[in-house]
Design a protein around this motif. Structure first.
Motif, PDB file in Angstrom:
ATOM      1  N   ALA A   1       0.834  -1.210   0.000  1.00 59.37           N
ATOM      2  CA  ALA A   1       0.000   0.000   0.000  1.00 59.37           C
ATOM      3  C   ALA A   1       0.865   1.255   0.000  1.00 59.37           C
ATOM      4  N   TRP A   2       1.890   1.276   0.849  1.00 53.23           N
ATOM      5  CA  TRP A   2       2.782   2.446   0.886  1.00 53.23           C
ATOM      6  C   TRP A   2       3.509   2.622  -0.441  1.00 53.23           C
ATOM      7  N   GLY A   3       3.948   1.503  -1.025  1.00 59.19           N
ATOM      8  CA  GLY A   3       4.631   1.572  -2.317  1.00 59.19           C
ATOM      9  C   GLY A   3       3.725   2.107  -3.412  1.00 59.19           C
ATOM     10  N   MET A   4       2.477   1.652  -3.421  1.00 55.63           N
ATOM     11  CA  MET A   4       1.524   2.139  -4.426  1.00 55.63           C
ATOM     12  C   MET A   4       1.223   3.618  -4.212  1.00 55.63           C
ATOM     13  N   GLN A   5       1.077   4.012  -2.952  1.00 54.63           N
ATOM     14  CA  GLN A   5       0.824   5.430  -2.658  1.00 54.63           C
ATOM     15  C   GLN A   5       1.975   6.286  -3.167  1.00 54.63           C
ATOM     16  N   ALA A   6       3.198   5.850  -2.904  1.00 53.58           N
ATOM     17  CA  ALA A   6       4.372   6.611  -3.347  1.00 53.58           C
ATOM     18  C   ALA A   6       4.470   6.628  -4.875  1.00 53.58           C
ATOM     19  N   ALA A   7       4.248   5.478  -5.504  1.00 54.69           N
ATOM     20  CA  ALA A   7       4.350   5.397  -6.959  1.00 54.69           C
ATOM     21  C   ALA A   7       3.311   6.272  -7.657  1.00 54.69           C
ATOM     22  N   LEU A   8       2.130   6.389  -7.060  1.00 55.21           N
ATOM     23  CA  LEU A   8       1.071   7.213  -7.634  1.00 55.21           C
ATOM     24  C   LEU A   8       1.127   8.658  -7.157  1.00 55.21           C
ATOM     25  N   ASN A   9       2.081   8.939  -6.253  1.00 54.17           N
ATOM     26  CA  ASN A   9       2.245  10.282  -5.690  1.00 54.17           C
ATOM     27  C   ASN A   9       0.943  10.799  -5.067  1.00 54.17           C
TER      28      ASN A   9
ATOM     29  N   PRO B   1      -1.601  11.704  -1.748  1.00 51.07           N
ATOM     30  CA  PRO B   1      -1.502  12.214  -0.380  1.00 51.07           C
ATOM     31  C   PRO B   1      -2.002  11.169   0.624  1.00 51.07           C
ATOM     32  N   ASP B   2      -1.751  11.410   1.904  1.00 54.70           N
ATOM     33  CA  ASP B   2      -2.222  10.507   2.954  1.00 54.70           C
ATOM     34  C   ASP B   2      -3.743  10.456   3.030  1.00 54.70           C
TER      35      ASP B   2
END
Length: 124
Positions: A79-87, A89-90
């Protein structure tokens, strides 16, 4: 197409409550299967699909594999990786699902503890 953050947040404010209210979402408090707390919200698979369609890729959707507690850590990392890859926000919606409701709930709680504000467990 990636939405600008201001448009994303505006869409989230209006779309998420509508999807939750109209499609059976709400607290998982008292859910015997997952033993969840009031801070974890649930969403039906149909509502999750609608949310993903409306927000067009600005949603993180992870599956907690069955039936090992280590799969919770793996799902959270994904989940964190996908959030970072898609840029994202929290405040981006994070949909968590799995065959074991207790493990899905644990993953959702870890994401909430990490500061994610829109974490939803997919299920009936």
């Amino acid at each position: 197409m990636k939405l600008p953050t201001s448009i994303f947040r505006t869409a989230l404010v209006f779309v998420l409550p509508w999807v939750l209210a109209g499609c059976g979402g709400g607290d998982l408090a008292g859910d015997a299967q997952g033993g969840t707390t009031a801070r974890v919200q649930r969403i039906t698979p149909e509502a999750a699909a609608q949310m993903e369609q409306v927000l067009r890729g600005d949603v993180v959707h992870v599956v907690v594999e069955c039936c090992d507690p280590a799969s919770v850590s793996q799902a959270v990392t994904v989940a964190w990786g996908m959030q970072a890859a898609l840029n994202l926000p929290d405040s981006a919606p994070m949909l968590v699902e799995g065959a074991d409701p207790a493990l899905a709930k644990q993953a959702a709680e870890r994401l909430i503890d990490a500061g994610m504000s829109q974490v939803l467990v997919v299920g009936h």
